[in-house]
Design an enzyme around this catalytic site. Sequence first.
Site, mmCIF file in Angstrom:
data_model
loop_
_atom_site.group_PDB
_atom_site.id
_atom_site.type_symbol
_atom_site.label_atom_id
_atom_site.label_comp_id
_atom_site.label_asym_id
_atom_site.label_seq_id
_atom_site.Cartn_x
_atom_site.Cartn_y
_atom_site.Cartn_z
ATOM 1 N N GLU A 66 0.871 -1.156 0.000
ATOM 2 C CA GLU A 66 0.000 0.000 0.000
ATOM 3 C C GLU A 66 0.917 1.216 0.000
ATOM 4 O OE1 GLU A 66 -2.815 0.124 3.282
ATOM 5 O OE2 GLU A 66 -3.634 1.974 2.432
ATOM 6 N N ARG A 297 5.286 -13.558 9.204
ATOM 7 C CA ARG A 297 6.062 -12.353 8.927
ATOM 8 C C ARG A 297 7.419 -12.420 9.604
ATOM 9 N NH1 ARG A 297 3.807 -6.971 9.208
ATOM 10 N NH2 ARG A 297 1.985 -7.584 8.058
ATOM 11 N N LYS A 307 4.043 0.420 10.785
ATOM 12 C CA LYS A 307 4.213 1.664 10.022
ATOM 13 C C LYS A 307 3.935 2.878 10.905
ATOM 14 C CE LYS A 307 3.060 0.175 5.364
ATOM 15 N NZ LYS A 307 1.939 -0.104 4.472
#
Length: 589
Positions: A66, A297, A307
């Site tokens: 994104e 992850r 983020k």
Amino acid sequence: MSVVTHTIANRASEPHRIANDAIVPENMAKTAEKSAVQSNFIRQIIEADNGSGKHGGKVITRFPPEPNGFLHIGHAKSICVNFGLARDYGGVCHLRFDDTNPVKEDIVYENSIKEMIEWLGFPYKDHLYHASDYFERLFEFAEHFIERGLAYVDSQSAEEMRANRGTFEKPGVNSPFRDRSVEENLKLFGEMRDGKHADGAHVLRLKIDMASPNINLRDPAIYRIRHVPHQRTGNKWCVYPLYDYTHSISDAIERITHSICTLEFEAHRPLYDWVLARLVESGKLPSPSPQQIEFARLNINYTVMSKRKLLELVETGAVSGWDDPRFWTLAGLRRRGYTPSSIRLFAERTGASKAHQWVDWVDLEGALREDLDPVAARAMVVLDPIRVVIENWPEDKVENCSAPVHPKDDSRGRREFQFSREVFIEREDFMETPAKGFFRLAPGGEVRLRYGYIIKCERIEKDASGRVATIYASFDSATKSGTPGGRNVKGAIHWVSKSDGFEAEVRLYDRLFTVENPDDEPGDYKDYLNPRSLATVRAWCEPSLRAALPDQSFQFERNGYFTPDRVDSKPGALVFNRAVGLKDGWKAG
Ligand code: ATP
Ligand code: MG
């Protein structure tokens, strides 16, 4: 908490796989040869599909960021997995921006993401896509869902919707708007697109099952109203599709074969499959659909990956920017001196599995050392200089010494530097009262200046604070390095001559956090910032470094691997970053 460190066992015995040269740049082929490509469950799925002919032997993966933040080492992992599988199976990997939320997205992020993927060495340019390319079709498909009675406009408030969604224990409650007619839904949805309704007034939801044990299937919202211009489509749209809906359809439109994502999407897979199955059965999308595959992850100790937190560290000035060399953003790692091949090697080694993965920073550092050792030019740099005056060396005399550019590669030639009456040595290479086993310089003792002569400390001079300011020494003219039959001493140290050396700023880094998992400690993660994560010194450098440029890496003998800072280093005023020391581990903060 204690961190489970996965060291990668069996490195030597793993099979080597040579990359497909056709799509792999030269620097990357080098690493693929070096790296140990491990089989993993994703490779097994792909190989089984290739065996059964499910996708006609094709492998098409994608990396779907994104554009709302800068890439970090966790993303690099995902990039390497996706582009790496495409490379190894003769397929392609798409770079697709999931640009469905213009409120948070920006072209600045998109450009930086492209730059870093290119830097990592992956070919994406022929396969660059945007979810926003599909806005028209996504909208048509939404109308199709409405026409089939599989979607409805819900006009509950956000709070009502949340309350009616239920919990893990309690089923959800149907919306009072769930039974709107197809006509009414189509009309309202059209009005939403035409800007007739305010943000939040309505959403479009799939009609699946409010009692499903999987909350993702309880009539998930697929469109919302946002009167916000989009970075690519401008003011064309004021309704934007939501992630799960967009992502599955974008994958299918691009004929992705294996849609690899991280484990938190496991519970979203039934929705992914549901959406695609409905569109395949009505002939809107081709079959077979892509298969979503989840892996764990990457987490690294001494970091935070969210983020939001990375942005907060930038905004509060805890780091100097997104490319601060202490940061594990790709921009930060590049500026610090990490090479693309070291990051690919690290990603490859950490594998892909379903088990939670905590990796130690030292594995990343180890990959960098391993990558640089065979290629980095050597140089002598004194980080914490003490002046040495060699009193029996004539005032104006200079003599050339030389050393190999690389000790294991004669073809790279030799570097030259002068020996003269005044030189600098490392403060820690001198001890006024030598400890047992200290073989470097001490009063009355001898040491070899590497590639030069043996010197003897005759006396020292201190400054007002009692620190050694100058060492007065003598040299033995029969001991020039390389002289056949010459004598030797136990210690050899690096040094730089004042006659042709130069000064530069050198930045030495430590971990940004003092604890292994800042997210898990009581209080705020920012309470655990390391106040000593950056030390700046004035160093003396040998002349071969005068023309050093960012993207070049050097081994400063005995001190580690260094690279010129790509922002602050200028010809005539060089600034070096230490990427990594020569040995495992950091000094504690
Ligand atoms: P967000 O919470 O905003 O979604 P994100 O880090 O997942 O944050 P994306 O832009 O969605 O950001 O990430 C792009 C891709 O990178 C996703 O497929 C995501 O799963 C993957 N990714 C992100 N972090 C990691 C990580 N630590 N390890 C492996 N893959 C990761
Ligand atoms: Mg994400």
